[in-house]
Write a protein that holds these residues in place. Structure first.
Motif, PDB file in Angstrom:
ATOM      1  N   HIS A  46      33.057  26.949-128.709  1.00 24.09           N
ATOM      2  CA  HIS A  46      34.346  26.106-128.526  1.00 24.09           C
ATOM      3  C   HIS A  46      34.751  25.243-129.159  1.00 24.09           C
ATOM      4  CE1 HIS A  46      38.281  24.458-127.846  1.00 24.09           C
ATOM      5  NE2 HIS A  46      37.685  23.732-127.844  1.00 24.09           N
ATOM      6  N   GLY A  47      35.079  24.628-130.534  1.00 19.24           N
ATOM      7  CA  GLY A  47      34.857  24.010-131.725  1.00 19.24           C
ATOM      8  C   GLY A  47      33.864  23.941-132.406  1.00 19.24           C
ATOM      9  N   LYS A  48      32.981  24.263-132.358  1.00 15.47           N
ATOM     10  CA  LYS A  48      31.702  24.857-133.452  1.00 15.47           C
ATOM     11  C   LYS A  48      32.400  25.173-134.938  1.00 15.47           C
ATOM     12  CE  LYS A  48      27.863  27.572-135.126  1.00 15.47           C
ATOM     13  NZ  LYS A  48      27.387  28.870-134.912  1.00 15.47           N
ATOM     14  N   ALA A  49      33.441  25.558-135.457  1.00 13.08           N
ATOM     15  CA  ALA A  49      33.876  25.985-137.392  1.00 13.08           C
ATOM     16  C   ALA A  49      34.101  24.362-137.119  1.00 13.08           C
ATOM     17  CB  ALA A  49      34.498  26.957-137.245  1.00 13.08           C
ATOM     18  N   ASP A  70      28.520  28.627-121.477  1.00 10.71           N
ATOM     19  CA  ASP A  70      27.815  28.965-122.749  1.00 10.71           C
ATOM     20  C   ASP A  70      28.822  28.698-124.267  1.00 10.71           C
ATOM     21  OD1 ASP A  70      25.834  29.866-124.073  1.00 10.71           O
ATOM     22  OD2 ASP A  70      26.458  31.843-124.492  1.00 10.71           O
ATOM     23  N   TRP A  71      30.147  29.445-124.179  1.00  7.25           N
ATOM     24  CA  TRP A  71      31.354  28.750-125.046  1.00  7.25           C
ATOM     25  C   TRP A  71      31.762  27.221-125.170  1.00  7.25           C
ATOM     26  CZ3 TRP A  71      36.441  28.347-123.452  1.00  7.25           C
ATOM     27  CH2 TRP A  71      36.897  27.875-124.911  1.00  7.25           C
ATOM     28  N   PHE A  72      31.767  26.943-123.340  1.00 10.03           N
ATOM     29  CA  PHE A  72      32.538  26.410-123.303  1.00 10.03           C
ATOM     30  C   PHE A  72      31.516  24.701-124.279  1.00 10.03           C
ATOM     31  CE2 PHE A  72      34.378  22.952-120.493  1.00 10.03           C
ATOM     32  CZ  PHE A  72      35.079  22.466-120.495  1.00 10.03           C
ATOM     33  N   LEU A  78      22.616  27.050-122.218  1.00  6.38           N
ATOM     34  CA  LEU A  78      22.191  26.389-121.082  1.00  6.38           C
ATOM     35  C   LEU A  78      21.194  26.792-120.376  1.00  6.38           C
ATOM     36  CD1 LEU A  78      25.459  28.944-119.631  1.00  6.38           C
ATOM     37  CD2 LEU A  78      24.923  26.481-119.933  1.00  6.38           C
ATOM     38  N   PRO A  79      20.733  25.721-118.826  1.00  6.89           N
ATOM     39  CA  PRO A  79      19.009  25.994-118.514  1.00  6.89           C
ATOM     40  C   PRO A  79      19.021  27.083-117.835  1.00  6.89           C
ATOM     41  CG  PRO A  79      21.289  24.526-117.628  1.00  6.89           C
ATOM     42  CD  PRO A  79      21.766  24.835-118.855  1.00  6.89           C
ATOM     43  N   ARG A  80      18.393  27.161-117.781  1.00  5.78           N
ATOM     44  CA  ARG A  80      17.004  28.015-116.658  1.00  5.78           C
ATOM     45  C   ARG A  80      17.286  27.490-114.757  1.00  5.78           C
ATOM     46  NH1 ARG A  80      12.234  28.344-116.908  1.00  5.78           N
ATOM     47  NH2 ARG A  80      12.157  26.478-118.519  1.00  5.78           N
ATOM     48  N   VAL A  81      17.141  28.441-114.099  1.00  2.91           N
ATOM     49  CA  VAL A  81      17.560  27.755-112.769  1.00  2.91           C
ATOM     50  C   VAL A  81      16.230  27.099-112.353  1.00  2.91           C
ATOM     51  CG1 VAL A  81      17.675  29.084-110.052  1.00  2.91           C
ATOM     52  CG2 VAL A  81      18.787  30.387-112.795  1.00  2.91           C
ATOM     53  N   GLY A  82      17.279  26.081-111.791  1.00  4.57           N
ATOM     54  CA  GLY A  82      16.725  25.233-111.478  1.00  4.57           C
ATOM     55  C   GLY A  82      16.213  24.278-112.396  1.00  4.57           C
ATOM     56  N   ARG A  83      16.266  24.411-114.021  1.00  7.36           N
ATOM     57  CA  ARG A  83      16.096  23.578-114.832  1.00  7.36           C
ATOM     58  C   ARG A  83      17.559  22.432-115.396  1.00  7.36           C
ATOM     59  NH1 ARG A  83      11.583  22.387-116.135  1.00  7.36           N
ATOM     60  NH2 ARG A  83      12.071  21.524-118.286  1.00  7.36           N
ATOM     61  N   ILE A  84      18.007  21.085-116.305  1.00  6.71           N
ATOM     62  CA  ILE A  84      19.194  21.056-116.591  1.00  6.71           C
ATOM     63  C   ILE A  84      19.158  20.662-117.691  1.00  6.71           C
ATOM     64  CG2 ILE A  84      18.569  19.156-114.378  1.00  6.71           C
ATOM     65  CD1 ILE A  84      18.265  16.821-116.286  1.00  6.71           C
ATOM     66  N   ASN A  85      19.797  20.582-118.342  1.00  3.51           N
ATOM     67  CA  ASN A  85      20.143  20.055-119.348  1.00  3.51           C
ATOM     68  C   ASN A  85      21.044  19.431-120.374  1.00  3.51           C
ATOM     69  OD1 ASN A  85      22.538  21.877-120.445  1.00  3.51           O
ATOM     70  ND2 ASN A  85      21.628  23.040-121.699  1.00  3.51           N
ATOM     71  N   LEU A  86      21.727  18.625-121.293  1.00  9.50           N
ATOM     72  CA  LEU A  86      23.034  17.269-121.771  1.00  9.50           C
ATOM     73  C   LEU A  86      23.083  18.245-122.431  1.00  9.50           C
ATOM     74  CD1 LEU A  86      23.644  14.757-120.719  1.00  9.50           C
ATOM     75  CD2 LEU A  86      22.698  14.006-123.391  1.00  9.50           C
ATOM     76  N   THR A  87      24.851  18.724-122.608  1.00 11.82           N
ATOM     77  CA  THR A  87      25.634  19.301-123.241  1.00 11.82           C
ATOM     78  C   THR A  87      27.248  18.261-123.150  1.00 11.82           C
ATOM     79  OG1 THR A  87      26.155  21.296-123.815  1.00 11.82           O
ATOM     80  CG2 THR A  87      26.632  20.588-121.472  1.00 11.82           C
ATOM     81  N   TYR A  88      27.740  19.103-124.466  1.00 11.17           N
ATOM     82  CA  TYR A  88      29.002  18.752-124.851  1.00 11.17           C
ATOM     83  C   TYR A  88      30.013  19.557-124.707  1.00 11.17           C
ATOM     84  CZ  TYR A  88      25.983  15.060-125.303  1.00 11.17           C
ATOM     85  OH  TYR A  88      24.890  13.581-126.288  1.00 11.17           O
ATOM     86  N   ALA A  89      31.248  19.541-124.069  1.00 13.61           N
ATOM     87  CA  ALA A  89      32.232  20.516-124.527  1.00 13.61           C
ATOM     88  C   ALA A  89      33.191  19.222-125.709  1.00 13.61           C
ATOM     89  CB  ALA A  89      33.374  19.676-122.960  1.00 13.61           C
ATOM     90  N   LEU A  90      33.210  20.699-126.324  1.00  9.84           N
ATOM     91  CA  LEU A  90      34.152  19.784-127.675  1.00  9.84           C
ATOM     92  C   LEU A  90      36.044  20.024-128.009  1.00  9.84           C
ATOM     93  CD1 LEU A  90      32.144  21.122-130.844  1.00  9.84           C
ATOM     94  CD2 LEU A  90      31.501  18.647-129.253  1.00  9.84           C
ATOM     95  N   THR A  91      36.571  19.267-128.707  1.00  5.21           N
ATOM     96  CA  THR A  91      37.650  19.278-128.954  1.00  5.21           C
ATOM     97  C   THR A  91      38.671  20.676-129.781  1.00  5.21           C
ATOM     98  OG1 THR A  91      37.900  18.251-130.462  1.00  5.21           O
ATOM     99  CG2 THR A  91      38.474  16.832-128.752  1.00  5.21           C
ATOM    100  N   ALA A  92      39.284  20.616-129.358  1.00  6.33           N
ATOM    101  CA  ALA A  92      39.263  21.957-131.138  1.00  6.33           C
ATOM    102  C   ALA A  92      39.184  21.614-132.074  1.00  6.33           C
ATOM    103  CB  ALA A  92      40.399  22.095-130.482  1.00  6.33           C
ATOM    104  N   HIS A  93      39.072  19.889-132.430  1.00  5.14           N
ATOM    105  CA  HIS A  93      38.813  19.512-133.752  1.00  5.14           C
ATOM    106  C   HIS A  93      37.438  19.307-133.786  1.00  5.14           C
ATOM    107  CE1 HIS A  93      42.508  18.780-135.520  1.00  5.14           C
ATOM    108  NE2 HIS A  93      42.990  19.283-135.275  1.00  5.14           N
TER     109      HIS A  93
END
Ligand SMILES: Cc1cc2nc3c(=O)[nH]c(=O)nc-3n(C[C@H](O)[C@H](O)[C@H](O)COP(=O)(O)OP(=O)(O)OC[C@H]3O[C@@H](n4cnc5c(N)ncnc54)[C@H](O)[C@@H]3O)c2cc1C
Length: 829
Positions: A727-730, A518-520, A525-540
């Motif tokens: 991570h990287g939100k700000a 959730d932080w990364f 995050l998806p529910r059990v049995g589901r999927i999502n598309l998501t991004y891990a960011l750099t510190a920037h």
């Protein structure tokens, strides 16, 4: 000698010296550089000093351009003349294909503000009458580069570094690295002269360094061993010869300025003036790799023996091109080790698995790159990220599967490919096939032409037996194009089966997994049995990795990311988990890339095909929207194969990804192939898939998605949940929207599509660049994706794309021009 430092740079060639300079310039005031011998005593001393701005890569062009501008400024700063002769660079073309190559290259140059001119054979003759031009098509000319004295520029950087507080110590060899948890203890040995050799003395010290950068040139293999890592940086022999005075040249120069560096790419050579004579450098066939297991102690600032026979052909070609040199004798020769990597890019960035350890190894154009590498690596180290995406240089692009033999053979190939025609659809043959999925033989038997993805063989397209991929390559539409069109149509009209085994796959599980992910990552995050598309960011706040996340259980997740990036993604994930485990609880991570094969089946008939082979109490309803909705995942059985099926399709059609135990892949392949026959299913390769995903505006990692743009700039706000902390939100919020990703349909030339490197214009103004390109079967014209200034990222905006030297009309489409409402993906049945 200082024994506590912020950063220790190992290696006093052009690269290490520039890094030390730029770290100091970026504000680190406690930097030490150690050199085992004398500064420049590695490859740097015998380089020819050419600074070619010519480069097909966006990142590398930025790096080279920085160097050229920086070197011009060094004298004012240090008082030392670096010997920069800004004579320009003339790249000649003997064929129309070579001119096409230059036109594609000019696009990259233009996006990076590198000036260039086109010259006809007559214009070349007019300015430089010693050059034979009757067999030329033309040339591209860069007025702003030229050549430099490699030792002088290194000394100027060293002086600049010292002026900024860097301590440079010679005759100290680094012999050991030990990570103590928050710093490196680096064991260093004083080197002494003995009988012409450099040998270790008994004097040793340990330096406590917060950060270490290795820039050890030809010694990279020793450095890798000391660090316990792998690096595909192995030198190859490289020769140039220096000729005596050429009377015709001496005469010409009485009334004319110096010749530009002359590159006759079709003759694999470069030529420049040297005191009234010429230097001829070549990239010939059969140059051997050297020092695979380390540099012998006896090799210092030494050279190998000239192998004139090996370069005979290029020598004859030089006499053809500059006939007046025929009578010139040989004055000097250089055959030195030039470090290479399999793709010719250096290895720059964080070392795999290690903390605060930075690599700057494997430079084949190290004089040209040194300035820019110092600048951008210092940004990466000091600020946490560079302003350009350095992923194409990241050391982790070669994974743990890489071996010495692989690196040596690929590096030799890379060397002899320096001047081949660099088709964007180029595939290099050495050390292949190496990493194959089980279905490889079946695919090959059906005509697959394979592409290379992180070592994996992945079908690019399927062609009739006897078809030559090599001969079909072009800067326009190659002979393979029609096969990709047929495959793309099959996906839109019936069904296609795509091998996606190369995907990177990780399991992340344990009590801390949910809070960590959730932080990364940016999305919910998806529910059990589901999927999502998501991004891990750099510190920037920019995109480090794109993940499809499947939630298998409450605290167990299956992460799928781009093929070819397994070690790059694994390293980032592993380090983030280590950093956060104390906060979130125990987290296990497993790289399962090689355990799971993946087939993607897509197209309106894909459900019928799967229905005919699924083992289920009610096969008719098993794949309906009710039982298997879009964006969900289920364990199903296809015949006797257990499959983790995910209802997504990167082509934008009704479809499923079928993740299966890799040892059952051939069984599954045969089953699906037989079932698909009745429905007109085709085997489909990566090229068609790449076109299809652009019709859906699906961004790809490495093109639209990377460390130079945020997911919001990629125009993906639906995958960024700003209501949570991540991570990287700000940084992401602070950056704002500098440019925005768009899809464009292009009324381009009849015989060519864009490759994803082209410049975008609005009227007469340059407003952005393409990052992907191809052909749309749905719209019957060229398509591309890229970035423009935010005000123009509006459906209907008229743009122009520069292709093959001309501007072609293009229009920004709505996001997902094909099936914008996702109706066909959600189709029930
Ligand atoms: C014939 C020839 C012509 C070339 N022409 C060009 C050209 O025209 N343009 C261009 O851009 N490039 C050219 N190159 C390539 C260029 O020379 C290299 O890319 C460049 O010099 C690499 O610089 P570097 O700092 O990475 O490595 P190096 O110059 O090899 O420096 C590495 C240094 O690290 C030191 N070192 C190694 N291990 C340790 C240790 N454990 N402790 C302390 N010190 C250590 C070594 O002694 C060495 O001085 C040419 C190469 C050759 C062979």
């Amino acid at each position: 000698m200082k024994t506590h430092v912020k950063a220790l740079v190992v290696g006093g060639g052009a690269v290490g010296t520039s890094i030390a300079y730029h770290l100091a310039k970026a504000g680190w005031d406690d930097v030490v550089l150690l050199e085992r011998d004398e500064l420049t005593s590695g490859s740097t001393w015998h380089a020819a000093g050419l600074l070619p701005l010519f480069n097909m890569s966006y990142a590398t062009t930025h790096i080279h351009k920085y160097s050229v501008d920086f070197y011009k400024s060094l004298e004012a700063e240090t008082g030392l003349n670096a010997g920069f002769s800004v004579v320009g660079n003339l790249r000649m073309a003997q064929s129309k294909a070579r001119m096409d190559e230059y036109m594609l290259y000019a696009s990259t140059a233009e996006t990076c503000d590198v000036p260039y001119e086109w010259l006809s054979p007559a214009q070349i003759k007019d300015r430089w009458p010693l050059i034979r031009t009757e067999d030329l098509e033309g040339a591209i000319y860069h007025p702003t580069d030229g050549y430099i004295n490699p030792a002088d520029v290194t000394m100027a950087m060293a002086k600049g570094a010292r002026q900024r507080g860097v301590l440079i110590e010679r005759k100290w060899q680094v012999d050991g690295y030990n990570w103590s948890g928050d710093h490196w203890d680096v064991t260093c040995t004083k080197m002494v002269e003995k009988g012409g050799n450099l040998v270790p003395s008994d004097e040793q010290i340990v330096i406590h360094a917060e950060h270490v950068v290795t820039a050890t040139g030809n010694h990279a293999q020793r450095t890798a061993k000391l660090l316990g890592i792998k690096m595909p940086a192995i030198p190859v022999e490289h020769q140039f010869i220096v000729m005596d005075k050429d009377p015709a040249l001496v005469e010409f120069r009485k009334t004319n300025p110096e010749h530009p560096v002359i590159r006759d790419a079709d003759a694999q050579s470069y030529v420049r003036e040297e005191r009234g004579g010429w230097i001829l450098g070549v990239y010939e066939k059969n140059a051997p790799a050297r020092f695979e297991h380390g540099v012998p102690d006896s090799f210092r600032a030494d050279l190998f023996q000239l192998d004139l026979e090996r370069i005979e052909e290029q020598y004859a070609a030089m006499i053809h091109r500059v006939p007046s040199c025929e009578e010139c004798g040989l004055k000097d020769d250089f055959n030195g080790p030039i470090c290479y990597t399999p793709d010719g890019n250096p290895l720059v960035g964080p070392a795999p698995g290690l903390r605060n350890m930075w690599l700057a190894e494997g430079f084949s154009f190290g004089i040209t790159a040194a300035g820019g590498i110092g600048h951008y690596l210092a940004q990466l180290m000091v600020e946490g990220e560079a302003e350009i995406d350095m992923a194409s240089l990241d050391p982790k692009r070669y994974g743990s599967w890489m071996t010495t033999e692989f690196a040596a053979r690929k590096n030799e190939e890379c060397y002899d490919h320096v001047y081949i025609l660099h088709h964007p659809d180029e595939e290099r043959p050495a050390a292949r096939p190496l990493r194959t999925s089980p279905a490889y033989d079946r695919q090959a038997a059906r005509g697959a032409q394979f592409g290379w993805a992180g070592g994996w063989e992945r079908p690019n397209y399927y062609a009739p037996q006897g078809f030559s991929d090599h001969d079909s390559r072009s800067f326009r539409r190659g002979a393979w194009w029609q096969y990709a069109v047929d495959e793309a149509k099959a996906v839109r009209e019936s069904a296609g089966l795509i091998d996606a085994t190369a995907f990177t796959k990780h399991i992340v599980k344990g009590p801390g997994a949910t809070a960590f992910l959730d932080w990364f990552t940016t999305n919910k995050l998806p529910r059990v049995g589901r999927i999502n598309l998501t991004y891990a960011l750099t510190a920037h706040g920019t995109t480090r990795t794109e993940y499809t996340i499947v939630r298998l259980r409450d605290d167990e997740y299956y992460l799928v990311s781009a093929g070819a990036w397994a070690d790059y993604d694994a390293d980032y994930l592993r380090k983030a988990i280590e950093d956060k485990e104390d906060e979130f609880g125990r987290i296990e991570m497993q790289n399962v890339t090689t355990q799971w094969g993946v087939f993607a089946i897509a197209g309106p008939k894909s459900r019928d095909i799967l229905k005919s082979v699924i083992t289920d109490a009610d096969p008719e309803s098993a794949l309906t929207n009710k039982r298997f909705p879009w964006l969900s995942a289920k364990q199903i059985e296809l015949g006797m194969c257990p499959v983790n099926a995910i209802r997504v399709a990167y082509t934008g059609e009704l479809g499923w990804e079928l993740h299966h135990p890799i040892e059952m892949q051939n069984y599954l392949f045969d089953l699906l192939e037989r079932a698909g026959e009745a429905h007109g299913m085709k085997l489909v390769g990566g090229r068609a898939q790449n076109w299809l995903r652009q019709e859906k505006s699906y961004r790809a990692f490495g093109t639209e998605l990377g460390r130079d743009a945020t997911p919001l700039e990629a125009d993906l706000p639906r995958f960024v949940d700003l209501s949570k902390e991540f991570h990287g939100k700000a940084a992401l919020e602070q950056i704002g929207i500098r440019s925005k990703c768009v899809t464009v349909l292009i009324d381009g030339p009849e015989d060519a599509d864009p490759w994803g490197r082209e410049v975008l214009y609005h009227g007469e103004t340059r407003v952005g660049r393409l990052t992907s390109g191809g052909y749309s079967v749905a719209f019957g014209k060229s398509i591309g994706m890229g970035y423009v200034t935010p005000d123009l990222a509006v459906s209907g905006t008229k743009l122009r794309v520069k292709m093959l030297g001309k501007l072609w009309d293009a229009e920004v489409t709505e996001d997902s021009p094909y099936d914008p409402k996702n109706a066909v993906i959600r189709l029930d049945g």
